[in-house]
Every structure is written in C-alpha cells, then in structure tokens.
Design an enzyme around this catalytic site. Structure first.
Site, PDB file in Angstrom:
ATOM      1  N   LYS A 250      43.308 120.648  13.506  1.00  0.00           N
ATOM      2  CA  LYS A 250      43.288 121.044  12.097  1.00  0.00           C
ATOM      3  C   LYS A 250      44.733 120.997  11.605  1.00  0.00           C
ATOM      4  O   LYS A 250      45.554 121.811  12.012  1.00  0.00           O
ATOM      5  CB  LYS A 250      42.707 122.451  11.942  1.00  0.00           C
ATOM      6  CG  LYS A 250      41.221 122.546  12.287  1.00  0.00           C
ATOM      7  CD  LYS A 250      40.647 123.915  11.947  1.00  0.00           C
ATOM      8  CE  LYS A 250      39.201 124.064  12.397  1.00  0.00           C
ATOM      9  NZ  LYS A 250      38.257 123.221  11.650  1.00  0.00           N
TER      10      LYS A 250
ATOM     11  N   ARG B 178      28.879 123.785  18.007  1.00  0.00           N
ATOM     12  CA  ARG B 178      27.562 123.342  18.478  1.00  0.00           C
ATOM     13  C   ARG B 178      27.586 123.075  19.985  1.00  0.00           C
ATOM     14  O   ARG B 178      26.557 123.172  20.641  1.00  0.00           O
ATOM     15  CB  ARG B 178      27.109 122.113  17.675  1.00  0.00           C
ATOM     16  CG  ARG B 178      27.945 120.898  17.860  1.00  0.00           C
ATOM     17  CD  ARG B 178      27.828 119.938  16.690  1.00  0.00           C
ATOM     18  NE  ARG B 178      28.475 120.456  15.491  1.00  0.00           N
ATOM     19  CZ  ARG B 178      28.539 119.803  14.328  1.00  0.00           C
ATOM     20  NH1 ARG B 178      27.988 118.614  14.205  1.00  0.00           N
ATOM     21  NH2 ARG B 178      29.149 120.342  13.298  1.00  0.00           N
TER      22      ARG B 178
HETATM   23  N1  BES Z   1      34.791 126.597  12.603  1.00  0.00           N
HETATM   24  C1  BES Z   1      34.657 125.375  11.890  1.00  0.00           C
HETATM   25  C2  BES Z   1      33.831 125.527  10.623  1.00  0.00           C
HETATM   26  C3  BES Z   1      34.422 126.363   9.521  1.00  0.00           C
HETATM   27  C4  BES Z   1      35.089 125.774   8.484  1.00  0.00           C
HETATM   28  C5  BES Z   1      34.224 127.732   9.497  1.00  0.00           C
HETATM   29  C6  BES Z   1      35.585 126.546   7.455  1.00  0.00           C
HETATM   30  C7  BES Z   1      34.736 128.512   8.485  1.00  0.00           C
HETATM   31  C8  BES Z   1      35.409 127.915   7.462  1.00  0.00           C
HETATM   32  C9  BES Z   1      33.998 124.327  12.760  1.00  0.00           C
HETATM   33  O1  BES Z   1      34.221 124.416  14.119  1.00  0.00           O
HETATM   34  C10 BES Z   1      34.519 122.996  12.335  1.00  0.00           C
HETATM   35  O2  BES Z   1      35.664 122.751  12.553  1.00  0.00           O
HETATM   36  N2  BES Z   1      33.641 122.184  11.756  1.00  0.00           N
HETATM   37  C11 BES Z   1      33.967 120.879  11.340  1.00  0.00           C
HETATM   38  C12 BES Z   1      33.011 119.926  12.005  1.00  0.00           C
HETATM   39  C13 BES Z   1      33.343 118.477  11.829  1.00  0.00           C
HETATM   40  C14 BES Z   1      34.620 118.143  12.559  1.00  0.00           C
HETATM   41  C15 BES Z   1      32.219 117.644  12.362  1.00  0.00           C
HETATM   42  C16 BES Z   1      33.819 120.827   9.825  1.00  0.00           C
HETATM   43  O3  BES Z   1      32.857 121.383   9.304  1.00  0.00           O
HETATM   44  O4  BES Z   1      34.691 120.252   9.185  1.00  0.00           O
HETATM   45 MN    MN Z   2      35.937 123.332  14.755  1.00  0.00          MN
END
Ligand code: BES
Ligand code: MN
Ligand code: ZN
Length: 523
Positions: free
Chosen positions: A301, A376
């Site tokens: 990130k 997941r």
């Molecule tokens: N923990 C995040 C999702 C999230 C985003 C929670 C904002 C709270 C606030 C999750 O693990 C994530 O990073 N999801 C990605 C998945 C993608 C890389 C397929 C997302 O949603 O961008």
């Molecule tokens: Mn994530």
C-alpha cells in the site's frame, strides 16, 4: 543444512526478548467507567434527569411542592419544551430540590422510540453529564408509564451512556480522567429491569473488547498478542479458548492462513472460542478476519492514507471475540464458536510473493494474484476450520475485506452475501435493531471471476467485493453461510453518537443479536 539454519533462526527469534512487540504486555484495560444502580426510590444527587414523553402536560412528580412545580413548569412554558424525542431543557438550581441541576429529556412517543434512537439519546446525555462536575446522576423514568417501554428505553439509554464513555487511553502517560459518574435509574419494577440492564452491560463489555483489540497498533496487536488477550478476557466468563500456533496451523494444512504472515516473525495463529450456552451438538460459527496490520505485502500500500489505519484490519476478528464475550456475559442460550484466523501482512525476504501458490486446508490451491487480498486467504482457512473441525451448522464470516465495498455502500451499511434467505432476513433484522445495517449484494452470476490459469482459484477478481465473497463461498461447502464485508465501519476519526473517536467495535452488536435471532428460529 538449509532447513537447520531456518529452524535455528526461528527458534532464536521466538526466544529473543529484544523483539519490541513481545516486550509489551498487552493486558486488558479496566473498562467500567460508569456505575449503574437500578433503584425504585431516589434521594439526592448532583443531577436529576427526568424522561418526559411528548405532551405530558404539567409536570408533577412525587415530592415536588408547589414552588418547585411552578418553577419547573414556568421554565417548560418559556422554553416551549414539549417532550419531543431528543429535546432537552436544563434547569440550574431548581427551586426546592436537592439537585444542582435538572435536565428534562424528551422521549417523544415512548411506544415508538426505537432502541437505536434511545441509545443515541443516552450518548448525548453522557456528553451533557460529562460537561458538568456531577458525580451522581439520577434518572427518573416513571412518566413512561408502560413498564415494557419504561425498561426498554431506560436500558437502551444506559447502553448509550456506556458506549459513548469508552476511552482508549492505554498509551497516554497521563490520561484524562475517565467518566466515572454513578447513575441511578429509577424505573418501574426495578426487579424486572435489572436483568435488562445487565444484558446491556454484557453487550457493552463485548463492544469494549472489540474496540480495544481493534485500536491496538499493529505491532502490539500481533497474532499471538491478540489471541492471548482474547483468552484472558473470555475464559473468566466460561468460554473455552483454544489457540493454535503457527506449527499447528501448518500441520493442519492451512497454508493459505500461514502464507500471509510467513514474511514476519509474528506468525499465523488461529483462535477458537466456544460458548456452550445450549446443548445443540453443532455450533453457530462466527469467523472474523484478524489481520493485525495490512501493509499490502509486496503489493505494498503505497499511499500514506491507504496504509495508515490498517491496524484496524483485525476489526472483524475483534467483533467475533466481542460477540462471544457478550453472549457469554449474557449467558445466552446458544452454542456459538468464534474462529479468528490471525495474521500480519508484511514484507521481508521470506514473505509470500505475487504469483505464489498456497494450499488451503481443504486442499484447494490458490494463486496469489495480489498479496494485498490477504483477508480472503486467512478467512478461507478459518471458514474451512469451522466447517471441517468444528462441525458448524451455520457460518457467518465478518471482515474489513474490500475497498470496493466502501465504494459501493460507504459506511452506512455492511455488504452481505448469502444464498440463504433465513440468514439474510435475520441479519437484516439484527442490523436494524442495533443500527449496524447490512445490505445484500448478489453472488449469482459471479462464479467465474476467481478462476486461475495455474491453480484452482485466484484471490483477485472483478467486481472487487463480489470476488472476495465468491472466493470465500467455496470454503463453506454445503454449510449455510454468509459473508459480511464491514470495510469502512471499523473506525471513526471523530466521535459521534454512541462512538467515541477511534475504533467503533462495529459488528459486536450485530453478531450478538443475530446469533440469538437465528438460534430462536433454527433450534
Ligand atoms: N484490508 C483491506 C480492505 C480495506 C480497505 C479495509 C479500506 C478498510 C478500508 C484489504 O485487505 C485490501 O487490501 N483489499 C484490497 C483487495 C484488492 C488488492 C484485490 C482492496 O480492496 O483494494
Ligand atoms: Mn489487504
Ligand atoms: Zn486487509
């Protein structure tokens, strides 16, 4: 030679007292900020709060002489206070009363006042009380004549007071004094009311646990610390707690859970917490994402804003611990098991890579299309464990899973995905009750989106929230299942309503009420 070296290094790491995070003892903070005392007759206190239904007419309470009645009713007329729900009228130094201040709090039409509105009113009441110097508060509710409404509303108000008064201050050298007033509630038939208040207090304790776990910084709320904390708060309530360490996770084949934390010395754990409040053989399972921190892994990130609050990525797991705690505290007649796969998504020379293939407990091979879709991966094994090893009769998983969910629904609703109408209906009902609302998104028609070229499935796909849900569905097999995506609901930057700033404890009240509703309908 290679294995030997790896072994000795990990043994060394595990034993090292120099690791910053293992040096910090994460012990549960005391949470009780306010005391409750359900009494039928009140004497004197710093504050008197009188709950006033809409159009109550002239106020006359037992013990108010003529001068008092004149003063108060004149104030009511001048301020045009009608008892509308949420309205307040403060009278300082009321004539003839042993109270420094009197607050008239309108409850509108008592029969129609919802639980959630009463909780909000309790939250603003607590704010008002905190703004005074009061130590003792009496709440007079007997103008709400119907005993059922009387108990329902006062218990909900007290719950709102408690929830708003939580503070996360464990990192302050000199924390501000916590709210510590003594509230006495004068209610119709105190004996019946006491049980209702105690149920609400147990629920609040569950929310506090979830908030505390979620608020812990990533380095302090790491998998093992999370699991130990949960054990410490759950066992005294009669909950059976089992913690599987990284070796057991691996030995049981849960390579999907294991893989996410393999780059960190803070390895995967699986927490299992069972409350046996009913004789049912097969439990209701709650599975929560307990990712102590989400850097994204090698799909890092890279935006400061996207990584900053990722210590709240354990909020689903925290909600599960909180719900089990609440149900146990309430001695709820349910057999429920909380399962929290615990991870930390980090980079290092050992971390899993984009394109790696991991194997889940059920044998499914998973292509890691994106290391940031870690939730997941850990839930897959958590869900499978609940089905295969715990013989769950229904599974609800809850997670801060996707940004796509936040895009679709913001934080006013969690997204739910299920093929079972009975689960959907009871969840929606529970959500309305506690104002932790849920809204269904479809599963049908998305089966193909997590197909992998090289493995059984891949952890990415579009649309994003559905890809997470479809991916997880497989691991529930034939067991009735729902996925709850609560991304966006875990944290609030500023206090509002029943939430102080920081983690909300979202999901605890939803799951607690849901388990009881579902149990009542599916014995
Ligand atoms: N923990 C995040 C999702 C999230 C985003 C929670 C904002 C709270 C606030 C999750 O693990 C994530 O990073 N999801 C990605 C998945 C993608 C890389 C397929 C997302 O949603 O961008
Ligand atoms: Mn994530
Ligand atoms: Zn995440």
């Amino acid at each position: 030679m290679k294995t030997l070296l790896a072994l000795s290094i990990s043994t060394l790491l595990a034993a090292s007292p120099l690791l910053s995070n293992s040096a910090i003892a994460v012990t549960p903070a005391p949470y009780i900020h306010t005391q409750f005392n359900v009494t039928e007759s009140l004497q004197q206190a710093d504050l008197l709060v009188v709950l006033v239904p809409q159009d109550s007419g002239e106020l006359r309470l037992a013990g108010w002489d003529r001068a008092t009645r004149n003063h108060i009713n004149r104030a009511i007329n001048i301020a045009a206070f009608s008892g509308q729900a949420g309205s307040q009228l403060e009278i300082v130094a009321p004539v003839g009363l042993n109270y420094g201040r009197l607050l008239l709090l309108g409850v509108g039409n008592a029969a129609e006042l919802s639980r959630a509105s009463a909780e909000e009113m309790g939250a603003s009441l607590s704010q008002w009380v905190n703004g005074t110097q009061a130590d003792t508060v009496h709440v007079h509710s007997q103008l709400i004549a119907n005993a059922n409404d009387n108990h329902r509303i006062t218990a909900a108000l007290s719950h709102g007071v408690e929830l708003r008064n939580y503070r996360f201050d464990r990192y302050k050298s000199t924390p501000d004094a916590r709210p510590a007033q003594r509230y006495s509630w004068q209610v119709a038939l105190a004996t019946d009311a006491r049980a209702k208040f105690e149920q609400k207090q147990a629920l609040a304790q569950g929310v506090f646990t979830a908030r505390e776990l979620t608020n812990l910084p990533g380095s302090d709320g790491y998998p093992e610390a999370f699991a130990r904390y949960a054990k410490t708060v759950l066992e005294p309530l009669g909950v059976e707690v089992t913690i599987l360490g990284p070796e057991q996770v691996k030995a049981l084949g849960m390579g999907s859970l294991y893989g996410v934390s393999q780059g960190s010395h803070m390895k995967a754990h699986l927490l299992v917490a069972r409350w046996r409040g009913a004789d049912d053989e097969a439990p209701i399972a709650l599975v929560g994402k307990g990712n102590s921190f989400d850097t994204g892994g090698y799909n890092l990130k890279t935006q400061a804003a996207s990584i900053l609050r990722m210590h709240t990525d354990k909020a689903g797991g925290a909600a599960v611990v909180g719900a089990v705690k609440a149900l146990a505290g309430q001695k709820a007649p349910v057999h429920v098991v909380g399962v929290v796969p615990l991870s930390i998504n980090m980079i290092s020379g050992d971390a899993y890579l984009p394109g790696d293939v991991v194997t889940a407990g059920d044998g499914t091979t998973i292509e890691v299309g994106n290391t940031d879709a870690e939730g997941r991966l850990i839930l897959a094994d958590g869900i499978w464990y609940a089905r295969e090893h715990l013989n769950a009769r229904v599974i609800a998983d809850i997670a801060t899973l996707t940004g796509a969910k936040v895009g679709a629904l913001g934080n006013a609703y969690s997204a739910i995905f299920t093929k079972h109408a009975a689960i959907e209906n009871t969840l929606r009902e529970a959500g309305e009750l506690v104002e932790e609302r849920v809204w269904p998104l479809p599963l049908d028609g998305y089966e193909g989106i997590v197909r992998s070229r090289i493995a059984d499935r891949i952890n990415t796909g579009s649309p994003g929230a559905q890809a997470g849900a479809i991916f997880l569905q497989h691991f529930a097999g034939e067991t009735p299942w729902v996925h709850i995506d609560m991304a966006g609901e875990a944290f609030t930057a500023s206090a509002s309503g029943i939430h102080p700033e920081g983690s909300t404890g979202h999901g605890v009240r939803l799951l607690t009420e849901w388990v009881k509703l579902y149990q009542a309908q599916h014995q």
